[in-house]
Design a protein around this motif. Structure first.
Motif, mmCIF file in Angstrom:
data_model
loop_
_atom_site.group_PDB
_atom_site.id
_atom_site.type_symbol
_atom_site.label_atom_id
_atom_site.label_comp_id
_atom_site.label_asym_id
_atom_site.label_seq_id
_atom_site.Cartn_x
_atom_site.Cartn_y
_atom_site.Cartn_z
ATOM 1 N N VAL A 34 0.987 -1.107 0.224
ATOM 2 C CA VAL A 34 0.074 0.053 -0.052
ATOM 3 C C VAL A 34 0.914 1.116 -0.087
ATOM 4 O O VAL A 34 1.660 1.383 0.526
ATOM 5 N N SER A 35 0.678 2.144 -1.022
ATOM 6 C CA SER A 35 1.689 3.118 -1.165
ATOM 7 C C SER A 35 0.735 4.417 -1.590
ATOM 8 O O SER A 35 -0.023 4.254 -2.533
ATOM 9 N N HIS A 36 1.365 5.619 -1.461
ATOM 10 C CA HIS A 36 1.106 6.736 -2.254
ATOM 11 C C HIS A 36 2.040 7.122 -3.127
ATOM 12 O O HIS A 36 1.771 8.034 -3.917
ATOM 13 N N ASP A 37 3.282 6.603 -3.059
ATOM 14 C CA ASP A 37 4.396 6.807 -3.948
ATOM 15 C C ASP A 37 4.149 6.050 -5.117
ATOM 16 O O ASP A 37 4.551 5.000 -5.406
ATOM 17 N N MET A 38 3.605 6.777 -6.173
ATOM 18 C CA MET A 38 3.194 5.904 -7.423
ATOM 19 C C MET A 38 4.725 5.623 -7.998
ATOM 20 O O MET A 38 4.584 4.352 -8.621
ATOM 21 N N ASP A 39 5.577 6.423 -8.228
ATOM 22 C CA ASP A 39 6.906 5.634 -8.625
ATOM 23 C C ASP A 39 7.413 4.319 -8.071
ATOM 24 O O ASP A 39 7.960 3.550 -8.862
ATOM 25 N N SER A 40 7.308 4.135 -6.804
ATOM 26 C CA SER A 40 7.879 3.013 -6.352
ATOM 27 C C SER A 40 6.826 1.847 -6.600
ATOM 28 O O SER A 40 7.331 0.905 -6.851
ATOM 29 N N LEU A 41 5.312 2.368 -6.877
ATOM 30 C CA LEU A 41 4.601 1.192 -7.019
ATOM 31 C C LEU A 41 4.828 0.776 -8.531
ATOM 32 O O LEU A 41 4.923 -0.415 -8.645
ATOM 33 N N ARG A 42 5.054 1.761 -9.319
ATOM 34 C CA ARG A 42 5.386 1.155 -10.770
ATOM 35 C C ARG A 42 6.541 0.463 -10.756
ATOM 36 O O ARG A 42 6.616 -0.449 -11.372
ATOM 37 N N GLU A 43 7.515 0.615 -9.929
ATOM 38 C CA GLU A 43 8.932 -0.034 -9.947
ATOM 39 C C GLU A 43 8.702 -1.441 -9.371
ATOM 40 O O GLU A 43 9.475 -2.141 -9.929
ATOM 41 N N LEU A 44 7.767 -1.466 -8.177
ATOM 42 C CA LEU A 44 7.871 -2.675 -7.629
ATOM 43 C C LEU A 44 6.969 -3.712 -8.120
ATOM 44 O O LEU A 44 7.024 -4.860 -7.581
ATOM 45 N N CYS A 45 5.668 -3.068 -8.591
ATOM 46 C CA CYS A 45 4.431 -3.899 -8.574
ATOM 47 C C CYS A 45 4.354 -4.417 -9.981
ATOM 48 O O CYS A 45 4.792 -3.684 -10.878
ATOM 49 N N THR A 46 3.488 -5.454 -10.226
ATOM 50 C CA THR A 46 3.015 -5.635 -11.532
ATOM 51 C C THR A 46 1.580 -5.505 -11.682
ATOM 52 O O THR A 46 1.037 -5.341 -12.793
ATOM 53 N N ARG A 47 0.745 -5.376 -10.690
ATOM 54 C CA ARG A 47 -0.611 -5.338 -10.697
ATOM 55 C C ARG A 47 -0.988 -4.346 -9.569
ATOM 56 O O ARG A 47 -0.340 -4.091 -8.505
ATOM 57 N N GLY A 48 -2.123 -3.406 -10.191
ATOM 58 C CA GLY A 48 -2.398 -2.534 -9.149
ATOM 59 C C GLY A 48 -3.984 -2.659 -8.997
ATOM 60 O O GLY A 48 -4.738 -3.299 -9.701
ATOM 61 N N ILE A 49 -4.119 -2.327 -7.783
ATOM 62 C CA ILE A 49 -5.654 -2.193 -7.266
ATOM 63 C C ILE A 49 -5.861 -0.907 -6.841
ATOM 64 O O ILE A 49 -5.412 -0.349 -5.950
ATOM 65 N N TRP A 50 -6.899 -0.323 -7.345
ATOM 66 C CA TRP A 50 -7.358 0.853 -7.033
ATOM 67 C C TRP A 50 -8.883 0.924 -6.132
ATOM 68 O O TRP A 50 -9.685 0.357 -6.441
ATOM 69 N N MET A 51 -8.443 1.560 -5.005
ATOM 70 C CA MET A 51 -9.556 1.327 -4.161
ATOM 71 C C MET A 51 -10.156 2.813 -3.597
ATOM 72 O O MET A 51 -9.513 3.950 -3.767
ATOM 73 N N ASP A 52 -11.538 2.726 -3.676
ATOM 74 C CA ASP A 52 -12.328 4.041 -3.442
ATOM 75 C C ASP A 52 -13.438 3.697 -2.605
ATOM 76 O O ASP A 52 -14.318 2.870 -2.891
ATOM 77 N N HIS A 53 -13.753 4.311 -1.403
ATOM 78 C CA HIS A 53 -14.793 4.215 -0.647
ATOM 79 C C HIS A 53 -15.069 2.685 -0.198
ATOM 80 O O HIS A 53 -16.021 2.217 -0.238
ATOM 81 N N GLY A 54 -13.984 1.962 0.225
ATOM 82 C CA GLY A 54 -14.046 0.578 0.524
ATOM 83 C C GLY A 54 -14.489 -0.448 -0.483
ATOM 84 O O GLY A 54 -14.633 -1.555 -0.463
ATOM 85 N N ARG A 55 -14.393 0.245 -1.847
ATOM 86 C CA ARG A 55 -14.452 -0.797 -2.863
ATOM 87 C C ARG A 55 -13.356 -0.949 -3.981
ATOM 88 O O ARG A 55 -12.557 0.273 -4.075
ATOM 89 N N VAL A 56 -13.225 -2.130 -4.467
ATOM 90 C CA VAL A 56 -12.036 -1.890 -5.501
ATOM 91 C C VAL A 56 -12.862 -1.364 -6.851
ATOM 92 O O VAL A 56 -13.870 -1.792 -7.401
#
Lengths: 277, 287
Positions: free
Chosen positions: A234-256
């Motif tokens: 879980v992060s707010h740092d978009m660059d490290s997410l891009r760097e470290l992850c392969t899949r993204g999950i966008w959450m809003d108001h408790g929903r995917v």
């Protein structure tokens, strides 16, 4: 045989032989499986949930009063995280990201739905959770290891690596309460990464410590991520997410809201934030 | 709103269909799993207990010896008070008193600790997954260690108090085990109760006090013409009386006493365990 396939088989066989606890499960099964999961938080802050009230309710045949406030931190979450996936969870504050992570760490049980976690989970959610300040650094390593499901012998084998990373061996016998916060974080991070968990859960923990530690931590984290079977960040740092992850999950108001390749999700998220701003 | 709520996971096509949710397993399988889990976190329990003991005695000159010395001093003081001031100049009375008081202190200490164990470990419970049973179990084990040490101290004083060692004392481990099961059952029940209803914590002290006087510890049923109803119905009585029979009188406790304590202990553990397990998941929301 294509290389990706090769890697998958070697990983799955290691998974199967190493942890006999799950020997009957095939490695193709999801490591983390959430089915229609919802989590409700109830706050009884104003009116204490007291014995008096319970007795009065019983005597007067009153209905259980509505709790003061309740809100659904998560609703209808369906997720399957499989072997080798690196998942980044993003969303604005209060979207339920951390709650979802805590749910995966089995700290919160789901109110509805089913949750299945297969394997040893190392949560890097709160640094130093499960540390005892009265105990020495070494004893805390064993305590933390025990909390993660490793016995003394298994932790003894890992002691060397932990000292090597933290450089704290000379303080091994000092009670943890005399450690500086930096030392504390280093030790916590080292333990959680040294145990090579099957599932690694990380909550923004990279933003702590000095610059050299952050670099060191990132390198180490990448190594651990390569070894562990699933990683959720879980992060707010978009660059490290891009760097470290392969899949993204966008959450809003408790929903995917969206779920897909990390680059697409991050792009869409940034777009959305920009438009909203 | 552009929020696409997905009823199916987006990656569904990449995965084999979801396995059916785990069926509600039969009670003994769940019990076995619980015990296995508790076995896995045994190092945590061990650590909690030993750490508590260490913290208690660290930095004192005599260290661990205090756990033995303290009860001995307490008993000497009490014997002096009873013989000199109250005029009950009989070491046998002191022996009778201690043989009931020592196990009672284990019960009351355990229950007081157990009532608050979940609340006190809030920090841990909210940060990391851990079987919650660890907390009451470790509190009661800690008290058990103290109980055993105090019992040891009592044995040191046995000869000066004019008692003889008897064969019946070989039964003591069984009595201790039964009593521990009983206390454990009450303790885990109380732990969950007090987390939901915080008032219980305040009541525990008062309740224990009343219970103490309703249990023949200061007085003996052998001095009374008839055994009062509150003693007969007192669930602690069969346990305390066992210790008194063995230590004070050097007799084997009666079969009915053993049977009663056996039934009580396991019923208590069963009820406490069921109460705990059925609420374990909700504990984290009540902290």
């Amino acid at each position: 045989m294509p290389p990706s396939n090769l890697m998958k088989t070697s990983l799955s066989s290691a998974f199967r032989t190493k942890y006999t606890r799950h020997d009957r499960r095939s490695a193709t099964e999801a490591l983390i499986e959430l089915e229609n999961v919802a989590l409700r938080f109830v706050s009884y802050h104003d009116k204490q949930y007291s014995i008096k009230r319970a007795v009065l309710n019983l005597l007067l045949q009153r209905e259980e009063p509505k709790p003061v406030s309740e809100f659904w931190a998560l609703q209808g979450v369906n997720l399957r995280i499989g072997l080798g996936e690196r998942v980044g969870i993003l969303g604005h504050n209060g979207a339920g990201k951390s709650t979802l992570l805590r749910l995966m760490a089995r700290i919160y049980p789901p109110t509805h739905g089913s949750l299945e976690i297969r394997g040893i989970v190392a949560p890097l959610i709160e640094m130093g959770a499960g540390f005892n300040p009265e105990l020495s650094g070494r004893d805390n390593i064993f305590l933390n290891g025990a909390l993660l499901g490793f016995n003394r012998r298994e932790m003894n084998e890992r002691l060397e690596g932990i000292w090597a990373f933290t450089g704290l061996e000379e303080f091994a016998d000092m009670p943890l309460k005399y450690y500086s916060s930096g030392m504390y974080v280093r030790l916590a991070f080292a333990i959680a990464t040294e145990v090579e968990p099957e599932i690694l859960l990380i909550d923004e923990s990279l933003g702590v410590g000095d610059a050299s530690f952050v670099d060191k931590a990132k390198t180490r984290l990448k190594r651990v991520m390569e070894k562990s079977n699933a990683v959720v960040i879980v992060s707010h740092d978009m660059d490290s997410l891009r760097e470290l992850c392969t899949r993204g999950i966008w959450m809003d108001h408790g929903r995917v809201v969206d779920d897909g390749p990390i680059d697409r999700i991050v792009d869409e998220y940034i777009e959305k934030v920009r438009n909203a701003g | 709103m552009n929020t696409r709520t997905n009823s199916t996971p987006p990656h569904a096509e990449f995965f084999p269909p979801a396995t059916p949710p785990p069926r509600r397993s039969v009670p003994w399988v769940r019990l076995r799993n619980d015990l296995l889990e508790l076995g896995r976190v045994w190092p945590v329990i061990h650590n909690m207990v030993s750490q508590e003991l260490r913290v208690r005695y660290q930095r004192s000159f005599l260290g661990f010896l205090w756990s033995l010395l303290n009860p001995i001093l307490m008993m000497i003081t009490m014997t002096a008070v009873f013989s000199k001031i109250l005029g009950r100049n009989e070491p046998a009375y002191a022996l009778y008193l201690f043989s009931g008081l020592v196990p009672w202190l284990f019960l009351s200490g355990s229950l007081t600790d157990a009532a608050y164990c979940i609340i006190q470990n809030e920090g841990l419970i909210r940060k990391i997954y851990i079987p919650k049973l660890v907390f009451p179990v470790s509190r009661i084990l800690f008290n058990l260690v103290n109980f055993l040490l105090t019992l040891l101290a009592l044995f040191v004083l046995l000869v000066p108090l004019g008692a003889k060692f008897s064969l019946a004392m070989l039964f003591l481990p069984v009595s201790i085990a039964l009593f521990t099961v009983f206390v454990l059952g009450l303790g885990i029940g109380l732990a969950v109760l007090n987390t939901f209803y915080r008032d219980c914590g305040h009541l525990v002290g008062v309740f224990l006090q009343a219970w103490y006087f309703m249990t023949p510890i200061l007085y003996s049923t052998r001095d009374l013409e008839t055994i009062p109803l509150f003693v007969k119905l007192n669930p602690a009585y069969p346990f305390i009386a066992q210790f008194q029979a063995i230590i004070r009188y050097g007799q084997m406790p009666s079969g009915s006493m053993i049977f009663a304590s056996f039934v009580l202990a396991f019923v208590c553990l069963g009820v406490g365990y069921a109460a705990f397990k059925s609420h374990e998941d909700k504990l984290v929301f009540r902290l």
